[in-house]
Design a protein around this motif. Structure first.
Motif, PDB file in Angstrom:
ATOM      1  N   HIS A  58       7.585  16.848  20.369  1.00 47.37           N
ATOM      2  CA  HIS A  58       7.430  16.090  21.617  1.00 47.37           C
ATOM      3  C   HIS A  58       7.839  14.656  21.308  1.00 47.37           C
ATOM      4  CE1 HIS A  58       5.486  15.491  25.642  1.00 47.37           C
ATOM      5  NE2 HIS A  58       5.785  14.275  25.261  1.00 47.37           N
ATOM      6  N   SER A  59       9.009  14.241  21.794  1.00 45.97           N
ATOM      7  CA  SER A  59       9.483  12.879  21.520  1.00 45.97           C
ATOM      8  C   SER A  59       9.254  11.992  22.734  1.00 45.97           C
ATOM      9  CB  SER A  59      10.970  12.893  21.147  1.00 45.97           C
ATOM     10  OG  SER A  59      11.761  13.131  22.285  1.00 45.97           O
ATOM     11  N   ILE A  60       9.354  10.692  22.520  1.00 44.45           N
ATOM     12  CA  ILE A  60       9.096   9.714  23.582  1.00 44.45           C
ATOM     13  C   ILE A  60      10.131   9.801  24.707  1.00 44.45           C
ATOM     14  CG2 ILE A  60      10.363   7.822  22.498  1.00 44.45           C
ATOM     15  CD1 ILE A  60       8.121   5.943  23.496  1.00 44.45           C
ATOM     16  N   SER A  72      10.902   6.578  16.669  1.00 45.42           N
ATOM     17  CA  SER A  72       9.906   5.902  17.488  1.00 45.42           C
ATOM     18  C   SER A  72       8.514   6.373  17.104  1.00 45.42           C
ATOM     19  CB  SER A  72      10.200   6.151  18.968  1.00 45.42           C
ATOM     20  OG  SER A  72       9.309   5.414  19.763  1.00 45.42           O
ATOM     21  N   THR A  73       8.096   7.481  17.670  1.00 44.77           N
ATOM     22  CA  THR A  73       6.767   8.011  17.334  1.00 44.77           C
ATOM     23  C   THR A  73       6.786   8.755  16.008  1.00 44.77           C
ATOM     24  OG1 THR A  73       7.161  10.102  18.486  1.00 44.77           O
ATOM     25  CG2 THR A  73       6.204   8.288  19.774  1.00 44.77           C
ATOM     26  N   GLU A 123       7.738  11.873  15.756  1.00 42.76           N
ATOM     27  CA  GLU A 123       7.536  13.301  16.004  1.00 42.76           C
ATOM     28  C   GLU A 123       8.797  14.119  15.720  1.00 42.76           C
ATOM     29  OE1 GLU A 123       4.609  14.910  16.658  1.00 42.76           O
ATOM     30  OE2 GLU A 123       3.793  12.933  16.203  1.00 42.76           O
ATOM     31  N   GLU A 176      11.786   1.995  16.312  1.00 42.94           N
ATOM     32  CA  GLU A 176      11.242   1.433  17.543  1.00 42.94           C
ATOM     33  C   GLU A 176       9.757   1.154  17.391  1.00 42.94           C
ATOM     34  OE1 GLU A 176      12.595   2.500  21.906  1.00 42.94           O
ATOM     35  OE2 GLU A 176      11.416   4.110  21.020  1.00 42.94           O
ATOM     36  N   GLU A 191       6.164   0.287  16.286  1.00 38.86           N
ATOM     37  CA  GLU A 191       5.436   0.333  15.014  1.00 38.86           C
ATOM     38  C   GLU A 191       6.161   1.128  13.937  1.00 38.86           C
ATOM     39  OE1 GLU A 191       1.473   1.701  15.786  1.00 38.86           O
ATOM     40  OE2 GLU A 191       1.045   0.047  17.152  1.00 38.86           O
ATOM     41  N   ALA A 192       7.090   1.977  14.306  1.00 42.62           N
ATOM     42  CA  ALA A 192       7.828   2.767  13.310  1.00 42.62           C
ATOM     43  C   ALA A 192       8.574   1.864  12.332  1.00 42.62           C
ATOM     44  CB  ALA A 192       8.805   3.717  13.995  1.00 42.62           C
ATOM     45  N   ARG A 231       6.926   1.356   8.953  1.00 39.31           N
ATOM     46  CA  ARG A 231       6.767   2.482   8.032  1.00 39.31           C
ATOM     47  C   ARG A 231       7.539   2.228   6.747  1.00 39.31           C
ATOM     48  NH1 ARG A 231       7.285   8.166  11.153  1.00 39.31           N
ATOM     49  NH2 ARG A 231       7.470   8.773   8.979  1.00 39.31           N
TER      50      ARG A 231
END
Length: 183
Positions: A97-99, A130-131, A133, A158, A160-161, A164
């Motif tokens: 499930h992506s943004i 991004s997320t 996922e 994107e 907060e990513a 990482r």
């Protein structure tokens, strides 16, 4: 509204799109932009660890992965597809499930692609993380196939990513509020 971004020395204007009432993203689309695709491929390869094969998910990062594979002198890459195809045999599958996708999807690789990954050093590449996922789903498939992940890369990260430490990127893509202001 648009946002200007510098991607390792090459500038582009990105359109903003709402993904929620109070959240917009700047859409980075590689399709049709040969110059940024080649530029990003070259810059990412200069930072890449030693790898045998690149893997990505369909579809926006396919031109990038093609360029990286060719520039690295490799002969093949693997693309996880959205849904089963008749030629896959018994595919390996996982949910994602992506943004940018409003519903959960299943991505998969066929038997032949799984065999390409088995026992090899796999570099995961995406256009934007991004997320995380999509990245996680690609990793799951690579590991199910017996591949060993040696790195994770994207043109942009994107929100907060970007913070990482397990991914290598060329730049940060901010998120925007409902009025188009950088969050």
């Amino acid at each position: 509204m648009k946002y200007e971004i510098d991607i390792a020395g090459m500038k582009r204007e990105l359109k903003l799109f709402k993904v929620a009432d109070d959240l917009q993203i700047a859409a980075f689309i590689l399709y049709g932009d040969v110059a940024i695709t080649k530029h990003a491929a070259e810059k990412l390869l200069s930072k890449a660890p030693d790898f045998d094969i690149i893997m990505t998910a369909a579809s926006k990062s396919i031109p990038l992965v093609y360029e990286m594979t060719a520039m690295a002198g490799k002969e093949e890459y693997v693309v996880a597809l959205k849904g089963r195809k008749v030629y896959m045999g018994t595919p390996l599958e996982t949910a994602v499930h992506s943004i940018t996708t409003r519903t959960e999807q299943t991505i998969c690789i066929g038997e032949d692609d799984a065999a390409k990954l088995r026992g090899r050093k796999v570099l995961i590449v995406d256009d934007v993380i991004s997320t995380g996922e999509s990245l996680k789903a690609i990793e799951t498939l690579a590991e199910k196939a017996g591949g060993r992940i040696v790195g994770r890369m994207a043109v942009l990260a994107e929100g907060e990513a970007y913070d990482r430490t397990d991914i290598t990127v060329l730049g940060k893509l901010p998120l925007f509020d409902g009025d188009g202001k950088v969050l």
